[in-house]
Motif scaffolding. Sequence first.
Motif, PDB file in Angstrom:
ATOM      1  N   VAL A  93       5.491  -7.093  -8.298  1.00 32.00           N
ATOM      2  CA  VAL A  93       4.650  -5.980  -7.854  1.00 32.00           C
ATOM      3  C   VAL A  93       3.236  -6.243  -8.354  1.00 32.00           C
ATOM      4  CG1 VAL A  93       6.430  -4.210  -7.685  1.00 32.00           C
ATOM      5  CG2 VAL A  93       5.336  -4.623  -9.882  1.00 32.00           C
ATOM      6  N   LYS A  94       2.254  -5.749  -7.613  1.00 33.90           N
ATOM      7  CA  LYS A  94       0.889  -6.131  -7.954  1.00 33.90           C
ATOM      8  C   LYS A  94      -0.025  -4.954  -8.318  1.00 33.90           C
ATOM      9  CE  LYS A  94       0.627  -9.340  -8.814  1.00 33.90           C
ATOM     10  NZ  LYS A  94       1.946  -9.818  -9.271  1.00 33.90           N
ATOM     11  N   GLN A  95       0.056  -3.850  -7.597  1.00 31.56           N
ATOM     12  CA  GLN A  95      -0.915  -2.779  -7.823  1.00 31.56           C
ATOM     13  C   GLN A  95      -0.842  -2.209  -9.235  1.00 31.56           C
ATOM     14  OE1 GLN A  95      -3.166  -1.503  -4.959  1.00 31.56           O
ATOM     15  NE2 GLN A  95      -4.148  -1.476  -6.966  1.00 31.56           N
ATOM     16  N   LYS A  96       0.359  -1.925  -9.701  1.00 33.89           N
ATOM     17  CA  LYS A  96       0.518  -1.335 -11.033  1.00 33.89           C
ATOM     18  C   LYS A  96       0.063  -2.301 -12.114  1.00 33.89           C
ATOM     19  CE  LYS A  96       3.774   1.147 -13.986  1.00 33.89           C
ATOM     20  NZ  LYS A  96       5.154   1.691 -14.111  1.00 33.89           N
ATOM     21  N   ILE A  97       0.382  -3.579 -11.966  1.00 34.40           N
ATOM     22  CA  ILE A  97      -0.032  -4.592 -12.938  1.00 34.40           C
ATOM     23  C   ILE A  97      -1.553  -4.701 -12.986  1.00 34.40           C
ATOM     24  CG2 ILE A  97      -0.006  -7.064 -13.459  1.00 34.40           C
ATOM     25  CD1 ILE A  97       2.637  -5.753 -14.104  1.00 34.40           C
TER      26      ILE A  97
ATOM     27  N   ASP B   7       2.484  -5.050  -1.979  1.00 35.19           N
ATOM     28  CA  ASP B   7       3.554  -4.167  -2.442  1.00 35.19           C
ATOM     29  C   ASP B   7       4.281  -3.489  -1.291  1.00 35.19           C
ATOM     30  OD1 ASP B   7       2.783  -4.903  -4.951  1.00 35.19           O
ATOM     31  OD2 ASP B   7       2.040  -2.940  -5.564  1.00 35.19           O
ATOM     32  N   ARG B   8       3.550  -3.158  -0.238  1.00 35.09           N
ATOM     33  CA  ARG B   8       4.171  -2.511   0.923  1.00 35.09           C
ATOM     34  C   ARG B   8       5.124  -3.469   1.636  1.00 35.09           C
ATOM     35  NH1 ARG B   8       2.482  -2.435   6.033  1.00 35.09           N
ATOM     36  NH2 ARG B   8       0.348  -3.030   5.498  1.00 35.09           N
ATOM     37  N   VAL B   9       4.693  -4.704   1.826  1.00 33.38           N
ATOM     38  CA  VAL B   9       5.533  -5.670   2.545  1.00 33.38           C
ATOM     39  C   VAL B   9       6.687  -6.150   1.674  1.00 33.38           C
ATOM     40  CG1 VAL B   9       5.579  -7.909   3.712  1.00 33.38           C
ATOM     41  CG2 VAL B   9       3.611  -6.395   4.003  1.00 33.38           C
ATOM     42  N   ILE B  10       6.412  -6.370   0.390  1.00 39.17           N
ATOM     43  CA  ILE B  10       7.462  -6.879  -0.503  1.00 39.17           C
ATOM     44  C   ILE B  10       8.565  -5.841  -0.702  1.00 39.17           C
ATOM     45  CG2 ILE B  10       6.939  -6.224  -2.902  1.00 39.17           C
ATOM     46  CD1 ILE B  10       7.221  -9.825  -1.601  1.00 39.17           C
ATOM     47  N   ALA B  11       8.240  -4.566  -0.537  1.00 40.07           N
ATOM     48  CA  ALA B  11       9.276  -3.530  -0.612  1.00 40.07           C
ATOM     49  C   ALA B  11      10.333  -3.777   0.454  1.00 40.07           C
ATOM     50  CB  ALA B  11       8.650  -2.147  -0.424  1.00 40.07           C
ATOM     51  N   TYR B  12       9.902  -4.298   1.607  1.00 40.63           N
ATOM     52  CA  TYR B  12      10.829  -4.585   2.705  1.00 40.63           C
ATOM     53  C   TYR B  12      11.492  -5.953   2.563  1.00 40.63           C
ATOM     54  CZ  TYR B  12      12.433  -5.935   7.357  1.00 40.63           C
ATOM     55  OH  TYR B  12      13.194  -6.396   8.395  1.00 40.63           O
ATOM     56  N   THR B  13      10.691  -6.992   2.336  1.00 43.47           N
ATOM     57  CA  THR B  13      11.225  -8.353   2.379  1.00 43.47           C
ATOM     58  C   THR B  13      12.050  -8.738   1.154  1.00 43.47           C
ATOM     59  OG1 THR B  13       9.209  -9.301   1.389  1.00 43.47           O
ATOM     60  CG2 THR B  13       9.302  -9.147   3.804  1.00 43.47           C
TER      61      THR B  13
ATOM     62  N   LEU C  34      15.180  -6.078 -15.018  1.00 40.71           N
ATOM     63  CA  LEU C  34      14.011  -6.549 -14.269  1.00 40.71           C
ATOM     64  C   LEU C  34      13.860  -5.814 -12.951  1.00 40.71           C
ATOM     65  CD1 LEU C  34      11.674  -8.462 -13.585  1.00 40.71           C
ATOM     66  CD2 LEU C  34      13.387 -10.091 -12.741  1.00 40.71           C
ATOM     67  N   TRP C  35      14.958  -5.729 -12.176  1.00 48.00           N
ATOM     68  CA  TRP C  35      14.842  -5.120 -10.852  1.00 48.00           C
ATOM     69  C   TRP C  35      14.645  -3.618 -10.921  1.00 48.00           C
ATOM     70  CZ3 TRP C  35      13.549  -7.331  -6.492  1.00 48.00           C
ATOM     71  CH2 TRP C  35      13.616  -8.721  -6.435  1.00 48.00           C
TER      72      TRP C  35
ATOM     73  N   LEU D 172      10.802   0.714  -9.846  1.00 50.18           N
ATOM     74  CA  LEU D 172      10.048   1.857 -10.363  1.00 50.18           C
ATOM     75  C   LEU D 172       8.541   1.634 -10.311  1.00 50.18           C
ATOM     76  CD1 LEU D 172      12.311   2.807 -13.403  1.00 50.18           C
ATOM     77  CD2 LEU D 172      12.024   4.081 -11.261  1.00 50.18           C
ATOM     78  N   ALA D 173       8.134   0.379 -10.212  1.00 49.85           N
ATOM     79  CA  ALA D 173       6.706   0.081 -10.097  1.00 49.85           C
ATOM     80  C   ALA D 173       6.228   0.128  -8.651  1.00 49.85           C
ATOM     81  CB  ALA D 173       6.407  -1.295 -10.691  1.00 49.85           C
ATOM     82  N   ASN D 174       7.152   0.373  -7.718  1.00 47.39           N
ATOM     83  CA  ASN D 174       6.785   0.366  -6.297  1.00 47.39           C
ATOM     84  C   ASN D 174       7.575   1.435  -5.543  1.00 47.39           C
ATOM     85  OD1 ASN D 174       5.305  -0.707  -4.145  1.00 47.39           O
ATOM     86  ND2 ASN D 174       6.883  -2.198  -3.604  1.00 47.39           N
ATOM     87  N   THR D 175       7.684   2.610  -6.146  1.00 48.82           N
ATOM     88  CA  THR D 175       8.598   3.633  -5.628  1.00 48.82           C
ATOM     89  C   THR D 175       8.235   4.137  -4.229  1.00 48.82           C
ATOM     90  OG1 THR D 175       7.323   5.289  -6.856  1.00 48.82           O
ATOM     91  CG2 THR D 175       9.330   4.450  -7.890  1.00 48.82           C
ATOM     92  N   ASP D 176       6.969   4.365  -3.953  1.00 44.99           N
ATOM     93  CA  ASP D 176       6.589   4.945  -2.656  1.00 44.99           C
ATOM     94  C   ASP D 176       6.947   4.015  -1.501  1.00 44.99           C
ATOM     95  OD1 ASP D 176       5.641   7.147  -3.975  1.00 44.99           O
ATOM     96  OD2 ASP D 176       3.521   6.624  -3.780  1.00 44.99           O
ATOM     97  N   ALA D 177       6.563   2.754  -1.634  1.00 45.53           N
ATOM     98  CA  ALA D 177       6.819   1.798  -0.548  1.00 45.53           C
ATOM     99  C   ALA D 177       8.315   1.549  -0.383  1.00 45.53           C
ATOM    100  CB  ALA D 177       6.097   0.485  -0.820  1.00 45.53           C
ATOM    101  N   LEU D 178       9.040   1.429  -1.491  1.00 44.76           N
ATOM    102  CA  LEU D 178      10.474   1.171  -1.407  1.00 44.76           C
ATOM    103  C   LEU D 178      11.223   2.380  -0.856  1.00 44.76           C
ATOM    104  CD1 LEU D 178      12.895  -0.629  -1.848  1.00 44.76           C
ATOM    105  CD2 LEU D 178      12.903   0.029  -4.263  1.00 44.76           C
ATOM    106  N   ALA D 179      10.834   3.574  -1.272  1.00 43.36           N
ATOM    107  CA  ALA D 179      11.484   4.790  -0.763  1.00 43.36           C
ATOM    108  C   ALA D 179      11.285   4.920   0.748  1.00 43.36           C
ATOM    109  CB  ALA D 179      10.941   6.018  -1.476  1.00 43.36           C
TER     110      ALA D 179
END
Length: 280
Positions: A93-97, A175-181, A222-223, A228-235
Amino acid sequence: MKICIVGLGLIGGSLAKALSARTSHICLGIDADEQSCKQALNCGAVKKIIAPQQLSEADAVILALPPQTITDFFCQNAKYMQSGALVFDTCGVKQKIINSILPVAKKHKVKFVGTHPMAGREFSGFEYSLETLFDNASFIAVTDGADEADVKMVCVLAKEIGFANIKITTAEHHDRVIAYTSQLAHVVSNAYCKSDTINERDGFCAGSFADMTRVGKLDVNLWAQLFLANTDALAAELENLINKLTEFKTAIAAKDKVQIEKLLKEGNDIKVKSLLEEKK
């Protein structure tokens, strides 16, 4: 240049092996696990194990740690890094970091580029690291808060150790794309394993079962951090998947052959289109 890799697990260990074998750069290492340090030294992946207080010896630092550990380590030890040192991470994940690290990086005059090497295995730890892990894989670098020259430098380094597909993007897009892929695939695989029928699989499995369950085995801590670092996109991706599965459930329960074929064709056509685009 001297590159210190912080975290000599699967990714950090593989980076150390590839850098030492394929470039003229000198690798230093930091890891809390003594066994990993010994293994890295013995196989020549790193030339020297250092303490965080010795980070000034490194021209560049790679943070190959879990999300929260990356932030904690950097905030505690950036003061030991060279002024002008190039730092990049390997987090999924990138934005939170980036939001956590950039203010500290600027304070200590350290350059930071968020990156994501798209490679891995079902196993963790230095003992599973491979010099060839990144061969022909994708490498993502994000531009948020980074100088163009620094982004270019890490991309050149990525190519030197085997990455074939270099992508430069923003943290939000990543982060948006990685939530899917990636992240959604791990959720689905893990959930798929939770059927009692898995205990009756012997003799009934082929490639589809192997494909669906491969990433069901994962590093739980780890996962969980990545999710949890990308909750919006993953949800959002989970909501879409649940809706699509519900469509199938409804059609199958109703024994609606026309609707089932329609749904299958929709997915098939999307997959075929994506395969054709990959061949271009």
